[in-house]
Each structure stands twice: as structure tokens, then as C-alpha cells.
Design a protein around this motif. Structure first.
Motif, mmCIF file in Angstrom:
data_model
loop_
_atom_site.group_PDB
_atom_site.id
_atom_site.type_symbol
_atom_site.label_atom_id
_atom_site.label_comp_id
_atom_site.label_asym_id
_atom_site.label_seq_id
_atom_site.Cartn_x
_atom_site.Cartn_y
_atom_site.Cartn_z
ATOM 1 N N ALA A 101 0.834 -1.209 0.000
ATOM 2 C CA ALA A 101 0.000 0.000 0.000
ATOM 3 C C ALA A 101 0.867 1.256 0.000
ATOM 4 N N GLN A 102 1.964 1.243 0.759
ATOM 5 C CA GLN A 102 2.863 2.400 0.779
ATOM 6 C C GLN A 102 3.534 2.599 -0.579
ATOM 7 N N CYS A 103 3.930 1.494 -1.210
ATOM 8 C CA CYS A 103 4.530 1.599 -2.549
ATOM 9 C C CYS A 103 3.512 2.143 -3.554
ATOM 10 N N GLU A 104 2.282 1.666 -3.464
ATOM 11 C CA GLU A 104 1.218 2.165 -4.352
ATOM 12 C C GLU A 104 1.034 3.671 -4.164
ATOM 13 N N ALA A 105 0.930 4.103 -2.913
ATOM 14 C CA ALA A 105 0.713 5.520 -2.625
ATOM 15 C C ALA A 105 1.900 6.360 -3.077
ATOM 16 N N ALA A 106 3.105 5.875 -2.831
ATOM 17 C CA ALA A 106 4.309 6.605 -3.222
ATOM 18 C C ALA A 106 4.419 6.707 -4.744
ATOM 19 N N MET A 107 4.214 5.585 -5.425
ATOM 20 C CA MET A 107 4.369 5.587 -6.875
ATOM 21 C C MET A 107 3.291 6.422 -7.558
ATOM 22 N N LYS A 108 2.109 6.485 -6.982
ATOM 23 C CA LYS A 108 1.067 7.362 -7.526
ATOM 24 C C LYS A 108 1.560 8.815 -7.511
ATOM 25 N N ILE A 109 2.145 9.211 -6.388
ATOM 26 C CA ILE A 109 2.675 10.572 -6.257
ATOM 27 C C ILE A 109 3.826 10.792 -7.235
ATOM 28 N N PHE A 110 4.754 9.842 -7.295
ATOM 29 C CA PHE A 110 5.917 10.000 -8.167
ATOM 30 C C PHE A 110 5.525 10.027 -9.642
ATOM 31 N N ARG A 111 4.543 9.219 -10.017
ATOM 32 C CA ARG A 111 4.081 9.238 -11.416
ATOM 33 C C ARG A 111 3.459 10.596 -11.745
ATOM 34 N N GLU A 112 2.688 11.157 -10.819
ATOM 35 C CA GLU A 112 2.092 12.480 -11.038
ATOM 36 C C GLU A 112 3.169 13.552 -11.143
ATOM 37 N N GLN A 113 4.231 13.434 -10.347
ATOM 38 C CA GLN A 113 5.331 14.401 -10.362
ATOM 39 C C GLN A 113 6.299 14.153 -11.512
ATOM 40 N N ASN A 114 6.275 12.932 -12.064
ATOM 41 C CA ASN A 114 7.250 12.466 -13.037
ATOM 42 C C ASN A 114 8.666 12.511 -12.470
ATOM 43 N N ALA A 115 8.759 12.216 -11.174
ATOM 44 C CA ALA A 115 10.058 12.206 -10.494
ATOM 45 C C ALA A 115 9.873 11.633 -9.102
#
Length: 177
Positions: A101-115
């Protein structure tokens, strides 16, 4: 880890279950490093929906998150077949499903930021099946290590500028043990 990042001048968004410890850590860090920003939120990683809420709130508060460290875990497993399924299930859920769940939440943010940089804390216990009370713990840590490897491979295939690091620490003396 928070103390080292603070010493290096990083702003910090930290979360854990015990608010009084987070507050004390914030006070200590700001006393030593007054030029950084430290925010905290109480988070029990067994409440999966809260993970997404807290991570999104931090992203909104800071405007950008450079790195997220997935580090929550428990070591309270028991020998398989000794009538302790509930304890082993909880260990597997916290150490794998909560980390997922933490990886999902983190990667959602990183994908939106593209970084971003996802750091997953696994364990040397993930390297091979372990006996006794370490069996479920090691299996869950192996699972999260393989999850991180898959995310890393996905970032290479899609050419997104998101880094993924897996750390395999050895024995660390904590209040858990």
C-alpha cells in the motif's frame, strides 16, 4: 534515518503510530537544524486507506516529495504449524500488504510528479527461507524485495525518471527485539 537526512539539510515528512515520539523527534531535529522543515502525521500502516490519505496530504503540504522510504514492519512471527496463524498473518500483512500500500501511494505521487525515489527497506532475512520464528518474517521481506524489483523494472521499461532502491539491512537492535 530522519536525523541523518536532517543533518544533510533535507525537509522531512515523517509518519508513525506514536505521536508523542514524532513530536519529540520534530523538536529535537528543529533544535539542531532550525533551517529545515519537519512535519509529521500519525499513521498506522495496518489502516491501508490512511496510508494513501497521509501520503497525499504530505505531497500537498510540501508541493513535491523527492523520496519516500517504506520502512514499517514487525518481527513478531512464530513457527509454522504451532497454532499461531493469527500472529503470522499479522506479520505478513504488515510487512508485505502494508508495504505494498505504501509503494502504491508513493508511486502514484511519483508518477504524477514524473520524479521521485522510492526506497524499500527489506531485510537480509529475505535472502533465503529461514526456520522457526523467522519463516513468515523472511518470506514477507522477500515479497517486498521482489515487489520493489518489479517496480524498478517497470520504471526502466517505461523510461520514467523514478528511482527505486531496495535496502537489505542485517540485524538491527530495536525495541522490537
Amino acid at each position: 534515518m530522519a536525523r541523518l537526512f536532517a543533518k544533510l539539510g533535507y525537509n522531512l515528512a515523517i509518519c508513525a503510530r506514536r505521536g508523542e515520539r514524532l513530536e519529540q523527534l520534530k523538536v529535537d531535529l528543529l533544535q539542531s537544524y532550525p533551517n529545515i522543515r519537519v512535519e509529521y502525521k500519525i499513521l498506522d500502516v495496518s489502516d491501508y486507506e490512511s496510508i494513501f490519505k497521509v501520503f497525499d496530504e504530505f505531497a500537498a503540504d510540501f508541493g513535491h516529495l523527492d523520496r519516500i522510504v517504506v520502512n514499517a514492519g514487525v518481527g513478531d512471527s512464530r513457527r509454522i504449524g504451532k497454532g499461531r496463524f493469527k500472529i503470522n498473518r499479522r506479520t505478513a500483512e504488515i510487512n508485505f500488504i502494508s508495504a505494498l500500500a505504501q509503494c502504491e501511494a508513493a508511486m502514484k505521487i511519483f508518477r504524477e510528479q514524473n520524479a521521485g525515489h522510492l526506497v524499500v527497506i527489506s531485510s537480509m532475512s529475505a535472502m533465503r527461507g529461514l526456520p522457526g520464528h523467522m519463516t513468515t518474517y523472511g518470506a514477507a521481506k522477500a515479497g517486498i524485495a521482489h515487489l520493489a524489483e518489479g517496480i524498478r523494472a517497470d520504471m526502466l521499461l517505461t523510461k520514467l525518471p523514478i528511482k527505486v532502491t531496495t535496502i537489505f539491512p542485517g540485524y538491527i537492535r530495536t525495541e522490537i527485539n
